[in-house]
Scaffold this motif. Structure first.
Motif, PDB file in Angstrom:
ATOM      1  N   LYS A  10       0.827  -1.191  -0.102  1.00 19.24           N
ATOM      2  CA  LYS A  10      -0.102   0.040   0.126  1.00 19.24           C
ATOM      3  C   LYS A  10       0.841   1.311   0.112  1.00 19.24           C
ATOM      4  N   ARG A  11       0.363   2.439  -0.673  1.00 19.45           N
ATOM      5  CA  ARG A  11       1.121   3.479  -0.773  1.00 19.45           C
ATOM      6  C   ARG A  11       0.002   4.481   0.084  1.00 19.45           C
ATOM      7  N   PHE A  12       0.680   5.397   0.791  1.00 17.69           N
ATOM      8  CA  PHE A  12      -0.043   6.336   1.521  1.00 17.69           C
ATOM      9  C   PHE A  12       0.578   7.780   0.988  1.00 17.69           C
ATOM     10  N   GLY A  13      -0.263   8.498   0.283  1.00 17.58           N
ATOM     11  CA  GLY A  13       0.097   9.762  -0.409  1.00 17.58           C
ATOM     12  C   GLY A  13      -0.634  10.795   0.103  1.00 17.58           C
ATOM     13  N   ASP A  14       0.010  11.877  -0.374  1.00 16.92           N
ATOM     14  CA  ASP A  14      -0.546  13.274   0.016  1.00 16.92           C
ATOM     15  C   ASP A  14       0.163  14.295  -1.194  1.00 16.92           C
ATOM     16  N   ALA A  15       0.278  15.597  -0.893  1.00 17.15           N
ATOM     17  CA  ALA A  15       0.705  16.607  -1.830  1.00 17.15           C
ATOM     18  C   ALA A  15       2.202  16.434  -1.874  1.00 17.15           C
ATOM     19  N   ARG A  16       3.024  15.785  -0.838  1.00 16.27           N
ATOM     20  CA  ARG A  16       4.242  15.774  -0.913  1.00 16.27           C
ATOM     21  C   ARG A  16       4.791  14.501  -1.601  1.00 16.27           C
ATOM     22  N   GLY A  17       4.089  13.590  -1.884  1.00 16.11           N
ATOM     23  CA  GLY A  17       4.309  12.646  -2.655  1.00 16.11           C
ATOM     24  C   GLY A  17       3.413  11.197  -1.834  1.00 16.11           C
ATOM     25  N   TRP A  18       4.173  10.074  -1.595  1.00 18.23           N
ATOM     26  CA  TRP A  18       3.922   8.809  -1.034  1.00 18.23           C
ATOM     27  C   TRP A  18       4.736   8.184  -0.141  1.00 18.23           C
ATOM     28  N   PHE A  19       4.358   7.509   0.572  1.00 14.32           N
ATOM     29  CA  PHE A  19       5.281   6.615   1.691  1.00 14.32           C
ATOM     30  C   PHE A  19       4.735   5.057   1.535  1.00 14.32           C
TER      31      PHE A  19
END
Length: 188
Positions: A10-19
């Protein structure tokens, strides 16, 4: 459950990118993967259609591998080379890319290889044993008995190492890998 597994972290993303969590021992144990990784490898393949494989290490230094593409796109393949397996010589493959983040777990008893689908691909993989030159082995990437359908334009000759140009055919390989009762199944 198939011994070769396609893993989609799973990838957790926001305006900065993802983790993303690339590896977690408890999460992999829940998938039936209980090996201990002791070596990380990282390769850069500059030309498109660079083909690396099909490789394995024989006992006592067999290697489970967890493969991912950190830059670019590859087609990653595992071939069953376990003696007595009903799926001996059969293969599965999946596209791994920096964009999709997918990983392929390839256990001991499977030959592994990949072809790059674009220039400048970086591939990283974890191994459950260290490199052992005396246990290094492989089979031909284009063995007609295996019949891998590599996603390359017809007539394309991949970039190969000198070693990969002369690997033996599967018919000439006396497998030291035992069958564990789990046949190879399509990737899900």
């Amino acid at each position: 459950m198939s011994p070769v597994q396609l893993i989609r972290p799973k990838r957790f993303g926001d305006a900065r990118g993802w983790f993303t969590e690339v590896y977690s021992e408890p999460a992999f144990a829940a998938l039936g993967i209980s090996c201990r990784f002791v070596q990380d490898n990282h390769s850069l393949s500059k030309p498109q259609f660079t083909l690396r494989g099909l490789h394995f290490q024989v006992p006592p230094h067999g290697q489970d591998k967890l493969v991912r593409c950190a830059r670019g796109r590859i087609f990653d393949v595992a071939v069953d080379v376990r003696k007595g397996s009903p799926t001996y010589g059969e293969w599965v493959g999946a596209e791994l890319s920096a964009e999709n983040g997918h990983q392929l777990f390839i256990p001991i008893g499977f030959a592994h290889g990949f072809v790059t689908l674009e220039e400048d691909c970086e591939v990283t993989y974890k191994c459950s044993d260290t490199y052992s030159p005396e246990c290094d082995g492989g089979i031909r990437w284009d063995d007609p008995a295996v019949g891998i359908v590599w996603p390359m334009p017809e007539g394309t000759q991949p970039e190969l190492s000198a070693k990969d140009k002369v690997q033996p055919l599967l018919a000439n390989f006396d497998s030291p890998f035992p069958y564990d009762g789990r046949p190879l199944a399509p990737l899900s």
